[in-house]
Motif scaffolding. Sequence first.
Motif, PDB file in Angstrom:
ATOM      1  N   ARG A 119       0.822  -1.205   0.000  1.00 55.73           N
ATOM      2  CA  ARG A 119       0.000   0.000   0.000  1.00 55.73           C
ATOM      3  C   ARG A 119       0.860   1.262   0.000  1.00 55.73           C
ATOM      4  NH1 ARG A 119      -1.742   3.771   3.316  1.00 55.73           N
ATOM      5  NH2 ARG A 119      -0.601   2.897   5.083  1.00 55.73           N
ATOM      6  N   VAL A 120       1.884   1.262   0.849  1.00 60.98           N
ATOM      7  CA  VAL A 120       2.718   2.458   1.005  1.00 60.98           C
ATOM      8  C   VAL A 120       3.634   2.669  -0.197  1.00 60.98           C
ATOM      9  CG1 VAL A 120       4.550   3.503   2.387  1.00 60.98           C
ATOM     10  CG2 VAL A 120       2.631   2.351   3.524  1.00 60.98           C
ATOM     11  N   HIS A 121       4.179   1.578  -0.720  1.00 62.21           N
ATOM     12  CA  HIS A 121       5.205   1.698  -1.765  1.00 62.21           C
ATOM     13  C   HIS A 121       4.693   1.267  -3.144  1.00 62.21           C
ATOM     14  CE1 HIS A 121       8.043   2.508   1.403  1.00 62.21           C
ATOM     15  NE2 HIS A 121       7.805   1.349   1.976  1.00 62.21           N
ATOM     16  N   GLY A 122       3.377   1.203  -3.317  1.00 58.32           N
ATOM     17  CA  GLY A 122       2.826   0.723  -4.577  1.00 58.32           C
ATOM     18  C   GLY A 122       3.290   1.513  -5.786  1.00 58.32           C
ATOM     19  N   GLU A 123       3.258   2.844  -5.683  1.00 55.91           N
ATOM     20  CA  GLU A 123       3.663   3.671  -6.814  1.00 55.91           C
ATOM     21  C   GLU A 123       5.143   3.502  -7.127  1.00 55.91           C
ATOM     22  OE1 GLU A 123       2.878   6.155  -9.986  1.00 55.91           O
ATOM     23  OE2 GLU A 123       1.497   5.195  -8.565  1.00 55.91           O
ATOM     24  N   ARG A 124       5.958   3.452  -6.073  1.00 53.64           N
ATOM     25  CA  ARG A 124       7.393   3.257  -6.277  1.00 53.64           C
ATOM     26  C   ARG A 124       7.658   1.908  -6.947  1.00 53.64           C
ATOM     27  NH1 ARG A 124      10.741   1.739  -1.150  1.00 53.64           N
ATOM     28  NH2 ARG A 124       9.629  -0.194  -1.664  1.00 53.64           N
TER      29      ARG A 124
END
Length: 204
Positions: A134-139
């Motif tokens: 959830r936190v690093h999905g875009e990365r």
Amino acid sequence: MKVVSTLYCTAFCGLKRVASGLAGDVAVAVKGLVDRGETVAIFDDATSRPIEIDFRGTAEEVRARIDTEPETVEAVAKTEPADMDIPAARGRGRPKLGVVAREVTLLPRHWEWLGRQPGGASVALRKLVDEARRVHGERDRKRDAQEAANRFMMAMAGDQPRFEDASRALFASDAEAFDALTELWPADIRDHSRGLAAAAFAAV
């Protein structure tokens, strides 16, 4: 019931893009080239991993194998972490649906911490993974797009001028420099590389 493969891929013969689309359509389109002994490279559009197709038989037989048994289209390179791809021994009882057992190597302090969490180690690890996604999905999406573009470039443009500089521009998220550095590449290789890189630049 018929199962149709939804794998999208692109095929190159030398430096020319010769087909793109669903795996079954691409296989039929390039079978004549393969039968004549031409070297055809086929790449998964999502990951740029090379794939191989069983071209034995008629075009209809090739398509039928892909559409009814998608697993006949195989990735040539699989890159799962070495410490995560060893199936754990199956215990007695009915396995839970959707649960995959694999071996994880951790230090004693990690196991100690996991053992103190509500629900035990498995529940805690699932929660940690879900939170990280959830936190690093875009990365992660950006990294996956960069790796897909670079994987194709290494396979098809490794001997092109300024390849290493273009790769650095890709990972530096410098779209303007990337376009300039790939300008002299063969058109089909250049355009496919740019198309893959666009997803990485969009995720900045």
